[in-house]
Design a protein around this motif. Structure first.
Motif, PDB file in Angstrom:
ATOM      1  N   ARG A 130      38.721 -47.632  35.052  1.00 27.25           N
ATOM      2  CA  ARG A 130      38.557 -46.175  35.154  1.00 27.25           C
ATOM      3  C   ARG A 130      38.906 -45.668  36.547  1.00 27.25           C
ATOM      4  O   ARG A 130      39.518 -44.613  36.695  1.00 27.25           O
ATOM      5  CB  ARG A 130      37.138 -45.790  34.762  1.00 27.25           C
ATOM      6  N   ILE A 131      38.520 -46.433  37.573  1.00 25.41           N
ATOM      7  CA  ILE A 131      38.875 -46.052  38.948  1.00 25.41           C
ATOM      8  C   ILE A 131      40.393 -46.036  39.095  1.00 25.41           C
ATOM      9  O   ILE A 131      40.971 -45.080  39.612  1.00 25.41           O
ATOM     10  CB  ILE A 131      38.220 -47.012  39.968  1.00 25.41           C
ATOM     11  N   THR A 187      39.190 -39.786  47.972  1.00 20.04           N
ATOM     12  CA  THR A 187      38.044 -40.393  48.638  1.00 20.04           C
ATOM     13  C   THR A 187      37.075 -40.892  47.569  1.00 20.04           C
ATOM     14  O   THR A 187      37.185 -40.525  46.393  1.00 20.04           O
ATOM     15  CB  THR A 187      37.319 -39.376  49.527  1.00 20.04           C
ATOM     16  N   THR A 188      36.113 -41.675  48.007  1.00 17.88           N
ATOM     17  CA  THR A 188      35.084 -42.138  47.071  1.00 17.88           C
ATOM     18  C   THR A 188      34.325 -40.942  46.503  1.00 17.88           C
ATOM     19  O   THR A 188      34.002 -40.912  45.312  1.00 17.88           O
ATOM     20  CB  THR A 188      34.119 -43.118  47.764  1.00 17.88           C
ATOM     21  N   ALA A 189      34.057 -39.943  47.324  1.00 16.15           N
ATOM     22  CA  ALA A 189      33.363 -38.741  46.838  1.00 16.15           C
ATOM     23  C   ALA A 189      34.185 -38.041  45.751  1.00 16.15           C
ATOM     24  O   ALA A 189      33.642 -37.593  44.736  1.00 16.15           O
ATOM     25  CB  ALA A 189      33.073 -37.785  47.999  1.00 16.15           C
ATOM     26  N   GLN A 190      35.497 -37.944  45.938  1.00 19.39           N
ATOM     27  CA  GLN A 190      36.348 -37.318  44.922  1.00 19.39           C
ATOM     28  C   GLN A 190      36.393 -38.156  43.642  1.00 19.39           C
ATOM     29  O   GLN A 190      36.395 -37.612  42.545  1.00 19.39           O
ATOM     30  CB  GLN A 190      37.760 -37.117  45.478  1.00 19.39           C
ATOM     31  N   LEU A 232      34.391 -39.234  38.059  1.00 20.09           N
ATOM     32  CA  LEU A 232      33.694 -40.245  37.253  1.00 20.09           C
ATOM     33  C   LEU A 232      32.190 -40.151  37.519  1.00 20.09           C
ATOM     34  O   LEU A 232      31.574 -41.089  38.030  1.00 20.09           O
ATOM     35  CB  LEU A 232      34.223 -41.642  37.608  1.00 20.09           C
ATOM     36  N   PRO A 233      31.571 -39.021  37.167  1.00 21.66           N
ATOM     37  CA  PRO A 233      30.166 -38.793  37.543  1.00 21.66           C
ATOM     38  C   PRO A 233      29.164 -39.732  36.873  1.00 21.66           C
ATOM     39  O   PRO A 233      28.037 -39.870  37.356  1.00 21.66           O
ATOM     40  CB  PRO A 233      29.924 -37.345  37.112  1.00 21.66           C
ATOM     41  N   VAL A 256      32.346 -42.955  57.962  1.00 14.17           N
ATOM     42  CA  VAL A 256      33.799 -42.950  57.822  1.00 14.17           C
ATOM     43  C   VAL A 256      34.135 -42.709  56.355  1.00 14.17           C
ATOM     44  O   VAL A 256      33.692 -43.448  55.480  1.00 14.17           O
ATOM     45  CB  VAL A 256      34.424 -44.279  58.295  1.00 14.17           C
ATOM     46  N   GLU A 257      34.887 -41.653  56.104  1.00 11.67           N
ATOM     47  CA  GLU A 257      35.336 -41.340  54.746  1.00 11.67           C
ATOM     48  C   GLU A 257      36.770 -41.853  54.592  1.00 11.67           C
ATOM     49  O   GLU A 257      37.653 -41.488  55.358  1.00 11.67           O
ATOM     50  CB  GLU A 257      35.297 -39.826  54.515  1.00 11.67           C
TER      51      GLU A 257
END
Length: 176
Positions: A14-15, A26-29, A34-35, A67-68
């Motif tokens: 999925r990632i 980014t991981t946040a995005q 993928l909540p 660090v993002e």
């Protein structure tokens, strides 16, 4: 190239699907897309994919003391090479295919969960066809399909284009 174990994990698939033909994220995005994946799980699987060389860090920014990182797929590493496929056991293939099929089901389920999903209007297609092919004809057909899809991978996100996920499965009716 990564192994089937690295690539054919449901969360990692999925990632990767979220990053295919997308700008670096980014991981946040990725978590926004993928909540349902827990943050710790997301970070762990991104680390596995990065360590395997399937994801690469393309940018790093300082954000509130951390660090993002922005990631993108290394397409040449995001495939199981023919030698690795040849070394897989029947059980390995069954597990890999089950993961792949479950991923397809989950993608379709997520699509149908959208209130405005309209499979007919949205061009949803799922079909099978049986064809008689030599090994050489099969190889040519798969190359034609892959070439046709890859020729469209770089299209810009304008003009009413909708991101669509195309999957290919080839299974013989019985062993050769």
């Amino acid at each position: 190239m990564a192994t089937a174990d690295v690539l054919l994990h449901p969360v990692r698939m999925r990632i990767l699907q979220s990053l295919f033909d997308a700008d670096p994220l980014t991981t946040a995005q990725l978590r926004e897309r993928l909540p349902d994946i827990a943050p710790a799980t997301m970070y762990r699987h991104i680390a596995v994919l990065t360590e395997a060389g399937v994801l690469e860090v393309v940018d790093e920014k300082r954000v509130r003391g951390t660090v993002e990182r922005s990631y993108r797929v290394c397409k040449e590493e995001a495939v199981v090479d023919p030698a690795a496929r040849a070394a897989m056991t029947r059980e390995d293939h069954l597990r890999a295919y089950t993961t792949f099929a479950a991923s397809l089901m989950a993608d379709f389920d997520r699509y149908l969960a959208y209130e405005d999903a309209d499979p007919n209007a949205d061009g949803v297609v799922y079909r099978q066809a049986a064809v008689w092919l030599t090994d050489e004809e099969l190889t040519a057909l798969v190359e034609e399909i892959e070439s046709s899809v890859l020729a469209r991978v770089g299209h810009a996100r304008d003009g009413g284009r909708v991101r669509r996920v195309i999957s290919l499965v080839v299974v013989p009716d019985k062993p050769a």
